[in-house]
Design a protein around this motif. Structure first.
Motif, mmCIF file in Angstrom:
data_model
loop_
_atom_site.group_PDB
_atom_site.id
_atom_site.type_symbol
_atom_site.label_atom_id
_atom_site.label_comp_id
_atom_site.label_asym_id
_atom_site.label_seq_id
_atom_site.Cartn_x
_atom_site.Cartn_y
_atom_site.Cartn_z
ATOM 1 N N UNK A 32 0.839 -1.197 0.000
ATOM 2 C CA UNK A 32 0.000 0.000 0.000
ATOM 3 C C UNK A 32 0.878 1.253 0.000
ATOM 4 N N UNK A 33 1.879 1.265 0.897
ATOM 5 C CA UNK A 33 2.746 2.438 0.974
ATOM 6 C C UNK A 33 3.583 2.591 -0.292
ATOM 7 N N UNK A 55 1.065 3.910 -3.078
ATOM 8 C CA UNK A 55 0.477 5.220 -2.827
ATOM 9 C C UNK A 55 1.564 6.290 -2.704
ATOM 10 N N UNK A 56 2.640 5.973 -1.942
ATOM 11 C CA UNK A 56 3.561 7.042 -1.592
ATOM 12 C C UNK A 56 4.790 7.065 -2.488
ATOM 13 N N UNK A 98 -2.332 6.962 -6.335
ATOM 14 C CA UNK A 98 -3.319 7.004 -5.260
ATOM 15 C C UNK A 98 -4.390 5.938 -5.421
ATOM 16 N N UNK A 137 -3.006 2.512 -4.395
ATOM 17 C CA UNK A 137 -2.783 2.531 -2.948
ATOM 18 C C UNK A 137 -4.098 2.411 -2.199
#
Lengths: 380, 317
Positions: free
Chosen positions: A338-339, A342-343, A348, A351
């Motif tokens: 997820x990180x 997304x990051x 987005x 994520x």
């Protein structure tokens, strides 16, 4: 408490329109709930705007933050409570609870309720959270090789970590319970790893798994030190697929055994001595006492411990993240993916979709929690 | 469920059953028990011990020999040094990160306490419509994974929020600031704080609250003069759990605070150091120990509350 609180319209003069009063009451309640968080937020924002100059003295920052955050907020409550006293009598006790509980609800809405809804929406959008793309992100989650591996690995984490941590914790609690001296010390030493961060624990174990190929200097990692002592070749533990997943799980087991041990130990001590004693007089062996009396008596506590550990294992992220190279080592887990997406990859939509998968997996526990709470309520 | 209570109970529990068991059997069980406990304790201490010893050894020694070799000649000249800590604290910026961690963790702990305490009192002793349903919502929010909150909150911080034409959350550029961290941690900590405190406050005897009401005290006075002083154990348990949680957090700090040298906290600095100097074990271990010092002090000094806080807080998202 008073009856006027449950029925705020009671005792209204007959000529006042009931609907008008109810509307006023709602407006006052919402205003009361919003006033404290909004005022506090802008007060803090105005106070800490100077923080953007990054060399601001941190001691002053902390002191001011604590003063504003605690005393400032407390006096806001005090002031709002006084303001309620100025309202016409018939509104007072209808509005007052919302002064007390409102700020908490507003903050929960902003930081947890709204984000849950928003994340679900973003999971249906593209990388920038702009255009709707339907279920594309979910298709990615359930087709990408690395994602599928992360789901497989996470399943491993949520089975193996709670299993081993609970069993070791239970055995240790039972044994330490029999010690005549040193029980407290023995317990705190096992409990200690729970205090440190996942990052710190990861570094600690990275040293244990440290590897240098034969001929590239002596091995300073404990495991390979043992291997060399036994005359074996050093092993690159963290590249050893698929066992490297297990080696990472060991770190979390190491941290969580203390939790299982403390909770189960308290449960064991609450089993009445008479039952255990009676069984022993009847000739039960220590194993039979453990298996037939202790385990059934503390089963509800075991279930709680296992559930909490499953939640924690599901969200594990730091360990895999700190060890790095998750994709090359095939040690991905869902929360770490997820990180990444997304990051680090700034996607987005993906994520958010991964976060939603995590959330859906936790919903059964949430329902179970609520049901348990309601059962406890009905006993009360 | 504190350690002190456990100790009290264990005295009674340990002596009573042994009378029923034969002397020989008790001794045999007790040797088996002692050795197993000792083995597990040793296994559990070794990792931390390795970090501690390595962090005090000079760079050339950590690179050429395992830390356990130091145990063979602990008093040799040049075996130990403070140099690693000096380097980590100044050159690698861990001194600055230490201050940042304090600056993030202390306000993130105290800000939610006031808000949660008022809400917990209302949930326990005030009558209002929807009280039960709202509390169930709080219980439900306990386990919401943080991952669900990160994307929307980062968006709120960087671009605000609009509802159609209306701006409902201003664009304040909060990412990378301590204030943003405090607010986020306060929000994430609130369900647990409210739940923990409400459970505690509800269990206080209603007679004292009713007698205070008969004496003419209003809700605010009862809360401030009666409930807060009586709730100190629950407040302490939450405070310790939340402080350690924020101190040990990597995820929220990584997303909302970021890795600039000036603002980064200890966990970020340590994770970065693993990435940049993954084989400099003399520095890594010293840095790791710097991040552990505060949790260990809290652990040893406040063990009673620490256990209570952690067992109560283990549900947190």
């Amino acid at each position: 408490m008073s009856s006027s609180a449950t029925d705020p319209d009671a005792g209204l003069p007959a000529q006042t329109s009931k609907a008008g009063a109810a509307l006023w009451l709602s407006v006052l309640r919402i205003a009361g709930a919003l006033a404290i968080p909004v005022v506090a937020f802008f007060a803090m924002w105005a106070t800490f705007d100077f923080l953007r100059s990054e060399d601001a003295n941190r001691v002053i920052v902390v002191v001011v933050a604590v003063v504003v955050g605690v005393f400032g907020v407390f006096f806001l409550y005090w002031g709002m409570n006084k303001a309620v006293d100025l309202l016409p009598f018939r509104y007072r006790e209808g509005v007052r609870p919302w002064i007390f509980v409102g700020p908490c609800l507003v903050i929960l809405s902003v930081f947890l309720v709204y984000p849950v809804i928003n994340t679900i929406l973003i999971s249906l959008k593209d990388a920038f959270g702009q255009e709707f793309v339907g279920l594309d992100n979910y298709r990615f989650v359930f087709s990408d090789d690395s994602m599928l591996r992360s789901i497989r690995n996470t399943l491993g984490w949520i089975v193996i970590v709670p299993l081993f941590a609970t069993v070791i914790g239970l055995v240790y609690a039972t044994l330490a319970d029999k010690l005549r001296r040193g029980e407290a010390v023995a317990k705190s030493l096992i409990f200690l790893p729970l205090a440190i961060s996942f990052v710190g624990a990861s570094v600690t174990w990275k040293l244990i798994y440290s590897f240098r190929p034969a001929g590239f200097g002596s091995n300073i990692g404990l495991l390979n030190g043992v291997m060399q002592g036994l005359g074996q070749d050093p092993v690159a533990w963290i590249q050893l697929r698929p066992w490297n997943n297990l080696f990472l799980m060991v770190i979390m087991i190491w941290m969580q055994v203390g939790f299982a041990m403390v909770v189960l130990s308290a449960a064991i001590k609450s089993v009445p001595d008479e039952i255990v004693e009676a069984a022993r007089i009847d000739g039960a062996s220590e194993w039979q006492v453990f298996r037939r009396i202790l385990i059934p008596s503390i089963l509800p506590t075991i279930v709680v411990v296992v559930t909490y550990m499953v939640i924690n294992a599901m969200k594990v992220f730091d360990i895999v993240f700190v060890f790095g190279n998750a994709e090359a080592d095939e040690t991905e887990v869902i929360a770490e993916r997820m990180l990444r997406w997304f990051f680090i990859s700034a996607n987005q939509g993906r994520g958010a979709a991964i976060a939603v998968v995590l959330f859906v997996a936790i919903i059964p526990v949430m329902i179970w929690n609520i049901r348990r709470f309601r059962e406890e309520e009905s006993i009360r | 469920m504190s350690v002190a209570e456990l100790e009290e109970r264990s005295d009674a529990a340990a002596t009573a059953p042994s009378r029923a068991v034969g002397v020989g059997e008790r001794r045999r069980a007790s040797w088996f028990v002692r050795i197993t406990v000792l083995v597990i304790v040793v296994l559990w201490i070794i990792p931390t011990l390795g970090v501690l010893i390595t962090s005090f050894r000079p760079e050339d020694l950590t690179n050429s020999t395992g830390w356990w070799t130091a145990l063979a000649h602990p008093f040799r000249v040049g075996e130990w040094t403070f140099e690693n800590y000096r380097t980590a604290l100044s050159q690698e910026g861990f001194g600055n990160s230490f201050l940042n961690s304090l600056a993030v963790a202390i306000p993130s702990t105290v800000i939610p306490i006031t808000i949660a305490a008022f809400a917990a009192y209302a949930f326990s002793w005030m009558e209002f419509r929807g009280r039960y349903v709202l509390f169930v919502v709080v219980v439900g929010l306990l386990v919401v994974p943080l991952q669900m909150s990160l994307i929307p909150i980062l968006r709120l911080y960087t671009q605000g929020a609009t509802l159609g034409p209306f701006r409902v959350f201003p664009d304040l550029d909060l990412n990378g600031t301590f204030l943003g961290m405090w607010l986020a941690h306060a929000g994430f900590g609130l369900p647990l704080a409210t739940y923990l405190l409400a459970n505690y406050i509800r269990s206080l005897p209603s007679s004292i609250i009713e007698s205070a009401r008969i004496d003419g005290a209003d809700h605010f006075t009862i809360f401030w003069r009666l409930i807060v002083p009586l709730s100190v154990p629950a407040l302490a348990a939450f405070a310790i759990f939340q402080f350690l949680w924020v101190w040990n957090d990597l995820l929220v700090a990584y997303v909302l605070l970021g890795g600039t040298v000036e603002t980064r906290v200890l966990t970020i600095s340590l994770a970065n150091l693993v990435g940049s100097r993954g084989e400099s074990w003399h520095l890594l271990t010293a840095a790791a120990f710097i991040t552990m010092v505060v949790p260990l002090i809290v652990f040893f000094a406040l063990q009673k509350y620490f256990v209570r806080g952690l067992t109560a807080g283990s549900v947190k998202g």
